[in-house]
Write an enzyme that holds these catalytic residues in place. Structure first.
Site, PDB file in Angstrom:
ATOM      1  N   TYR A 177      46.829  44.928  73.388  1.00  0.00           N
ATOM      2  CA  TYR A 177      46.817  45.485  72.130  1.00  0.00           C
ATOM      3  C   TYR A 177      46.654  44.656  70.917  1.00  0.00           C
ATOM      4  O   TYR A 177      46.573  43.462  71.042  1.00  0.00           O
ATOM      5  CB  TYR A 177      47.842  46.632  71.990  1.00  0.00           C
ATOM      6  N   ARG A 314      56.567  52.453  87.222  1.00  0.00           N
ATOM      7  CA  ARG A 314      56.285  53.387  87.882  1.00  0.00           C
ATOM      8  C   ARG A 314      57.449  53.953  88.752  1.00  0.00           C
ATOM      9  O   ARG A 314      57.656  55.337  88.986  1.00  0.00           O
ATOM     10  CB  ARG A 314      55.117  53.095  89.001  1.00  0.00           C
TER      11      ARG A 314
END
Length: 359
Positions: A177, A314
């Site tokens: 990003y 996760r």
């Protein structure tokens, strides 16, 4: 060696354990980038983490990467987050907002603007849009006098985050990003004071962190980095040790709350960064996009190697009670990847805590 379940002082916060819920996009925000009641439930369910870092939150509209993500660039967005931070705090947790400017990882179909970046070099792959996946367009290279405005956008969002009840903010300097793009050796082809040399390529990250510290304080400011770049969205750093040690030297002068690194480089690189960083280091041991989430063995290994805190991604999605499962050796439930970004409550707030069998 500290235990995963021992306390840790992080700025003004006493973390009851060393587990961190890593930032993970879930694209469940309401229209206008507003946080929702379901988001409050989601984060509150996981408040037993030593620290929660929220999903990426855009600090400006042009900084939005995907549809369905929340923002912190309007007062209405700020107010919508209070239900989330209140719910986490009522449940005994602590939460930082991750501030994520997508830079070139965006699309006009999502924001109405041409994406911006350090150079007119498109990212690799497709980005989600309201009209389905689309190849990333060539971004508009920011003019030199525009760059400070985007650095300040993190600080402006940080003020709103603290006003909304967040305990602090994490600047997203990883995973391809905007900050990561400026650090990159292949996405940043500038020849001004923000490009070329290592000293110039770290400048944007340092300016964003400096502005944020001035806005909300060093104890409320962390940063996430992906040493080497890992090729995420096509970003690489061909001088990872030199670049990141130079960056950490600058950030150390600011006395940030923490640096959060991902396993995008070999262990020897990450250990060099541990040596270079004098403060709290969070390590996420899972390889991005790798075959399995991080587990207790990974956590113990990195605590032994000098990490202060361990972030889990996760594993926290399918296990809202992950800390208790790790503490007692209970099975870690698998996550349903099909519900990562589909919206709605299924696969979001429907994962149960462990159910013990009745004897």
């Amino acid at each position: 060696m500290p235990s995963l379940f021992s306390s840790h002082q992080l700025g003004g916060l006493t973390l009851p354990n060393r587990t961190v819920m890593a930032p993970m996009s879930r694209v469940r925000a309401a229209a206008g980038g507003l946080a929702t009641p379901a988001m409050a439930v989601y984060y509150a369910q996981r408040a037993s983490a030593g620290l929660i870092v929220s999903e990426g939150v855009q600090p400006s509209l042009v900084g939005q990467s995907n549809p369905g993500t929340p923002g912190l660039h309007t007062d209405e967005q700020r107010d919508s987050w209070r239900q989330v931070t209140d719910a986490v705090h009522v449940n005994g947790g602590r939460i930082f907002a991750q501030l994520m400017h997508g830079g070139r990882v965006s699309h006009p179909d999502t924001t109405g603007f041409q994406p911006v970046g350090p150079s007119a070099v498109p990212g690799e792959g497709s980005v989600f849009t309201p009209n389905g996946p689309r190849p990333m367009p060539v971004p508009r290279a920011l003019a030199t006098d525009e760059v400070p405005e985007h650095a300040r956008s993190y600080a402006d969002a940080a003020r709103r985050a603290v006003d909304a009840g967040f305990d602090g903010v994490e600047l997203h300097g990883a995973n391809g990003y905007l900050i990561s793009q400026f650090l990159s050796s292949n996405a940043n082809l500038r020849d001004d004071r923000y490009g070329g040399s290592v000293a110039n390529r770290v400048r944007f990250a340092v300016e964003a962190a400096t502005a944020t510290v001035e806005a909300v304080g060093a104890a409320r400011t962390g940063i996430r980095l992906s040493p080497g770049g890992g090729g995420i969205w096509g970003v690489w750093e061909n001088d990872a040790v030199e670049l990141n040690t130079a960056l950490l030297a600058e950030l150390a002068r600011l006395d940030l709350a923490y640096v959060h690194v991902t396993a995008t480089a070999d262990d020897d690189v990450l250990l060099r960064l541990r040596e270079a960083w004098p403060g709290t280091l969070i390590v996420n041991p899972a390889v991005p996009g790798g075959p399995r989430p991080a587990g207790p063995a990974d956590a113990d290994r990195w605590l032994g190697l000098g990490a202060d805190l361990i972030s889990f991604g996760r594993a926290f999605l399918a296990n809202p009670d992950l800390v208790e499962r790790l503490r007692t050796g209970l099975p870690i439930a698998p996550v349903d990847t099909e519900t990562f970004y589909q919206g709605g409550d299924a696969g979001y707030i429907t994962y149960p805590a462990y159910r013990h069998a009745v004897a």
